[in-house]
Design an enzyme around this catalytic site. Structure first.
Site, PDB file in Angstrom:
ATOM      1  N   GLY A  26     -22.501 -39.545 -51.227  1.00  0.00           N
ATOM      2  CA  GLY A  26     -23.002 -39.819 -49.895  1.00  0.00           C
ATOM      3  C   GLY A  26     -22.685 -41.239 -49.472  1.00  0.00           C
ATOM      4  O   GLY A  26     -22.329 -42.094 -50.290  1.00  0.00           O
ATOM      5  N   CYS A  27     -22.822 -41.507 -48.173  1.00  0.00           N
ATOM      6  CA  CYS A  27     -22.466 -42.821 -47.634  1.00  0.00           C
ATOM      7  C   CYS A  27     -23.436 -43.905 -48.097  1.00  0.00           C
ATOM      8  O   CYS A  27     -23.019 -44.942 -48.628  1.00  0.00           O
ATOM      9  CB  CYS A  27     -22.377 -42.758 -46.121  1.00  0.00           C
ATOM     10  SG  CYS A  27     -23.797 -41.998 -45.299  1.00  0.00           S
ATOM     11  N   TYR A  28     -24.735 -43.681 -47.905  1.00  0.00           N
ATOM     12  CA  TYR A  28     -25.702 -44.660 -48.390  1.00  0.00           C
ATOM     13  C   TYR A  28     -25.590 -44.882 -49.897  1.00  0.00           C
ATOM     14  O   TYR A  28     -25.567 -46.036 -50.352  1.00  0.00           O
ATOM     15  CB  TYR A  28     -27.127 -44.228 -48.044  1.00  0.00           C
ATOM     16  CG  TYR A  28     -27.528 -44.379 -46.607  1.00  0.00           C
ATOM     17  CD1 TYR A  28     -27.381 -45.589 -45.930  1.00  0.00           C
ATOM     18  CD2 TYR A  28     -28.096 -43.311 -45.904  1.00  0.00           C
ATOM     19  CE1 TYR A  28     -27.773 -45.730 -44.601  1.00  0.00           C
ATOM     20  CE2 TYR A  28     -28.492 -43.436 -44.578  1.00  0.00           C
ATOM     21  CZ  TYR A  28     -28.329 -44.641 -43.929  1.00  0.00           C
ATOM     22  OH  TYR A  28     -28.720 -44.781 -42.623  1.00  0.00           O
TER      23      TYR A  28
ATOM     24  N   THR B 123     -23.095 -44.721 -51.935  1.00  0.00           N
ATOM     25  CA  THR B 123     -21.929 -45.529 -52.307  1.00  0.00           C
ATOM     26  C   THR B 123     -22.229 -47.010 -52.128  1.00  0.00           C
ATOM     27  O   THR B 123     -21.890 -47.839 -52.991  1.00  0.00           O
ATOM     28  CB  THR B 123     -20.711 -45.124 -51.468  1.00  0.00           C
ATOM     29  OG1 THR B 123     -20.385 -43.754 -51.729  1.00  0.00           O
ATOM     30  CG2 THR B 123     -19.504 -45.990 -51.789  1.00  0.00           C
TER      31      THR B 123
ATOM     32  N   GLU C 255     -19.684 -50.994 -45.738  1.00  0.00           N
ATOM     33  CA  GLU C 255     -18.621 -49.990 -45.813  1.00  0.00           C
ATOM     34  C   GLU C 255     -18.602 -49.225 -44.496  1.00  0.00           C
ATOM     35  O   GLU C 255     -19.507 -49.366 -43.669  1.00  0.00           O
ATOM     36  CB  GLU C 255     -18.885 -49.003 -46.960  1.00  0.00           C
ATOM     37  CG  GLU C 255     -20.100 -48.135 -46.675  1.00  0.00           C
ATOM     38  CD  GLU C 255     -20.437 -47.128 -47.760  1.00  0.00           C
ATOM     39  OE1 GLU C 255     -19.945 -47.286 -48.885  1.00  0.00           O
ATOM     40  OE2 GLU C 255     -21.199 -46.198 -47.463  1.00  0.00           O
TER      41      GLU C 255
END
Length: 347
Positions: free
Chosen positions: A156-158, A160, A317
Site C-alpha cells: 500500500g501507499c502509506y 511504503t 513519495e
C-alpha cells in the site's frame, strides 16, 4: 529485446491509468490486454486522450476475463482492482501460468484472520497467502524473493512511506517499538475514483482532515512488516490525513531513541545507500512531495530531538507511483530479470 506481454486488469482508475502510462513507455513491455467493464470496446486514446499518438494507444478495453487475458498472450498481469475482487482473478490467472502483481490488499497479509479483522470479510483465497511475496523490493531479501515469485502483493501507499525508514532502525534495535507514532498526509487520488462527496473538489479543496481513525486498514500490513523487522509484535499509532493535492504522500514518524543518535543515519545508509529508488536526504532535511511526484523515488530525511529523546523520520513519495503503479512495475522488472530501473528513470 523480446517484448514482455503485459495486461492491466482494472485499467480505468487512477492507479490503472498510471500503470498504462508507465507500460506504454516501457522499453521492454508490450500492452496486450487492458480491461474495464465501463469502457469495453473503446480504445485507450479515447478514454485517456493524453495517450494519443503513443504506440499501443489504439488498444481497446475488454471486459475482464482470465481467458481473454491468456488468449492475448499476457505473461504478466497487473491487478488494479478493489480488495476482495482481485483474488478471484489472481486464482484464475495463476492457473493459466500468468504471473500476477496484485495492487489490492488481498495478498499483502500473512494471516487470513488478520485480513478478516481489518477488511471485514473472510479471505477469498487463503491457500495463496504462503505463496505471495510482499513486494517492497528495498527490504532485505525481498528483491530475490520477488524475482522467483509467481504472485507479488504490491504494498500500500502509506505502508511504503512508513515501513521503509523504520525497518533498518528496528532491525538494529535503535528505537523502542512501542513508542512509534506516525502521521501521513495523502493527495485525494489515494481514495481512487469514487462518487463519495467527501472527495469532491468543493469538499477537499482548501481543507485538511484526518480520516480512517483509529484503525486504518493499512495498519495491518504496516504492523506485520515492522514486527518482522523488530522480531516481536509491534503496534503503532497511525493517523492519515487528506490534503488538497492530486497525488503525493508526506509522512512524519517519531519514536523513542534507545541507541546512539549518530547510528540513525548510518543504519539508513547501510540499508539504502545503494538503492536505486530510496534517496537519503540526511539529517535535518525534510522530504518534499514536489520532488517525488510522477516518479518511483522515496525520499527520506531524519532528525533527532534531544529535548524529547525522539527520532524523527521524514519521508515523501507519490501515492500513485512508488506507492502503487511504479513500484509494481519495479517488481515486474525484477521478476523478468530486467534492470530494476527499466522504464522508471523518469523525473
Amino acid at each position: 529485446m523480446k517484448a514482455i506481454k503485459t495486461a492491466v486488469v482494472g485499467a480505468s482508475g487512477y492507479t490503472g491509468a498510471e500503470l498504462l502510462r508507465l507500460l506504454l513507455m516501457h522499453p521492454a513491455a508490450e500492452l496486450v490486454c487492458v480491461t474495464s467493464r465501463q469502457y469495453e470496446g473503446e480504445p485507450l486514446e479515447k478514454v485517456f486522450p493524453r495517450f494519443r499518438g503513443v504506440q499501443g494507444s489504439q488498444l481497446e478495453f475488454t471486459a475482464p476475463s482470465a481467458d481473454t487475458i491468456a488468449a492475448a498472450g499476457a505473461e504478466v498481469a497487473f491487478l488494479a482492482l478493489p480488495h476482495g475482487v482481485a483474488a478471484e482473478y489472481a486464482i484464475a490467472l495463476l492457473e493459466k501460468g500468468i504471473r500476477v502483481i496484485d495492487l489490492s490488499a488481498d495478498f499483502r497479509l500473512n494471516s487470513a484472520e488478520v485480513y478478516e479483522e481489518f477488511y471485514g470479510h473472510p479471505h477469498p483465497a487463503p491457500e495463496l497467502l504462503d505463496e505471495a511475496v510482499y513486494g517492497l523490493p528495498e527490504l532485505k531479501g525481498r528483491s530475490e524473493a520477488i524475482k522467483s515469485a509467481k504472485l507479488v502483493a504490491s504494498p500500500g501507499c502509506y505502508p511504503t512511506s512508513i515501513i521503509t525508514p523504520l525497518v533498518p532502525l528496528l532491525e538494529k534495535g535503535l528505537i523502542d517499538p512501542a513508542s512509534i507514532v506516525t502521521c501521513s498526509m495523502s493527495g485525494v487520488s489515494g481514495a481512487g475514483k469514487t462518487g463519495n462527496v467527501l472527495f469532491s473538489y468543493c469538499e477537499a479543496n482548501e481543507s485538511v482532515r484526518a480520516y480512517g481513525v483509529p484503525k486504518h486498514r493499512h495498519l495491518s500490513e504496516i504492523e506485520q512488516e515492522l514486527s518482522i523487522a523488530a522480531g516481536q509484535a509491534v503496534q503503532i499509532s497511525f493517523t492519515p490525513h487528506l490534503v488538497p493535492a492530486h497525488n503525493g504522500i508526506c509522512t512524519t514518524t517519531s519514536a523513542t531513541l534507545t541507541g546512539d543518535a549518530d547510528a540513525i543515519g548510518a543504519a539508513l545508509e547501510e540499508a539504502y545507500g545503494d538503492s536505486d529508488f530510496v534517496r537519503l536526504l540526511g539529517k535535518g532535511q525534510p522530504a518534499d512531495t514536489k520532488n517525488v511526484t510522477r516518479t518511483n523515488f522515496l525520499d527520506i530525511g531524519w532528525d533527532y530531538d534531544p529535548r524529547t529523546g525522539r527520532v524523527l523520520l521524514l519521508s515523501a513519495e507519490d501515492n500513485l507511483g512508488k506507492g502503487a503503479a511504479s513500484q509494481a512495475v519495479q517488481s515486474m522488472n525484477l521478476m523478468l530479470e530486467l534492470s530494476a530501473t527499466e522504464g522508471l528513470q523518469n523525473i
